[in-house]
Scaffold this active site. Structure first.
Site, PDB file in Angstrom:
ATOM      1  N   SER A  39       4.221  -8.130  -6.536  1.00 51.37           N
ATOM      2  CA  SER A  39       2.912  -7.235  -6.951  1.00 51.37           C
ATOM      3  C   SER A  39       2.645  -5.897  -7.446  1.00 51.37           C
ATOM      4  CB  SER A  39       1.585  -7.459  -5.817  1.00 51.37           C
ATOM      5  OG  SER A  39       2.744  -6.772  -4.476  1.00 51.37           O
ATOM      6  N   ASP A 185      -3.358   0.838   0.863  1.00 52.69           N
ATOM      7  CA  ASP A 185      -2.666   0.445   1.793  1.00 52.69           C
ATOM      8  C   ASP A 185      -1.387   1.750   0.870  1.00 52.69           C
ATOM      9  OD1 ASP A 185      -1.373  -0.573  -0.745  1.00 52.69           O
ATOM     10  OD2 ASP A 185      -1.652  -2.538  -0.413  1.00 52.69           O
ATOM     11  N   HIS A 188       0.580  -0.238  -3.182  1.00 53.06           N
ATOM     12  CA  HIS A 188       1.326  -0.904  -4.450  1.00 53.06           C
ATOM     13  C   HIS A 188       0.031   0.546  -5.499  1.00 53.06           C
ATOM     14  CE1 HIS A 188       0.704  -4.586  -1.970  1.00 53.06           C
ATOM     15  NE2 HIS A 188       1.028  -5.118  -2.905  1.00 53.06           N
TER      16      HIS A 188
END
Length: 228
Positions: A39, A185, A188
């Site tokens: 990711s 979060d 990322h």
């Protein structure tokens, strides 16, 4: 015109066409760049144009490199997942592969020896297919303890040395720990963070594109224009 003379002229014309085709230079092809990771390089939760692959492509094209950038990264993937799908990812026939795995291994507290073996296999497969490899490193979180940190952090320089591939030591360099560059979060990169990642690794990628262009003149990897 006699049949024998016509036949002779036709043979001469065919030979001339054959010689011309052999002498003509091969058409230059763009360099295929594969981003192969998790990711952190997939553009997770970002509009496509703001993700790492798209921003990297924009940077390389702006710098004059004739490239096609393929997004082969999947959110949530571990090094084991990457190994499981490496052959599928290589369908793009990449000339250069950015290998970026390990963050999820680290979060899962996977034995560093296991992560090493999967990354080692991925690199070997890429090189066997004729692709150059850039290895993107990851660092362990402090909470994992000193023994794990040493074992995990040593994965990447050891692999780079073993396979003689260039290493970008930390994929989130200049991004991780900076809230303005991270999504909510705190794991990322956001669009600005992706831009910082591109700015950090682009010089290494461009150096390898130049090497590919020298090694294979039919690949248009060298700058076509100066950056403004």
């Amino acid at each position: 015109m006699s049949k024998s003379l016509f036949s002779s002229l036709a043979k001469v014309a065919s030979l001339a066409l054959l010689l011309a085709s052999l002498a003509a230079p091969a058409l230059a092809q763009p360099i295929n760049v594969l981003i192969f990771g998790d990711s952190l390089t997939s553009g997770f939760d970002l509009p496509e144009a703001q993700g790492f692959p798209a921003q990297l492509k924009h940077r390389l094209l702006a710098d004059g490199y004739d490239v096609v950038v393929w997004n082969g990264s999947n959110a949530g993937d571990t090094s084991a997942d990457g190994y499981a799908r490496i052959n599928q990812a290589l369908q793009y026939n990449p000339d250069l592969v950015l290998v970026e795995f390990g963050a999820n291994d680290m979060l899962d507290h996977t034995d560093p020896r296991v992560t090493y073996r999967y990354l080692d296999a991925i690199i070997r497969i890429c090189k066997a297919r004729g692709a150059r490899v850039i290895l993107a490193g990851m660092l362990s979180l402090p909470k994992n303890g000193p023994n794990y940190i040493v074992g995990f952090n040593n994965i990447y320089p050891t692999l780079a040395h073993t396979h003689r591939v260039p290493l970008y030591p930390f994929m989130l360099a200049g991004v991780y720990g900076h809230p303005a560059l991270m999504q909510s979060d705190n794991e990322h990169p956001n669009a600005l963070g992706a831009a910082v990642m591109v700015a950090g690794i682009a010089p290494l990628i461009e150096a390898n594109l130049r090497s590919i262009r020298v090694a294979s003149p039919t690949r248009r990897g060298a700058p076509l224009l100066s950056r403004r």
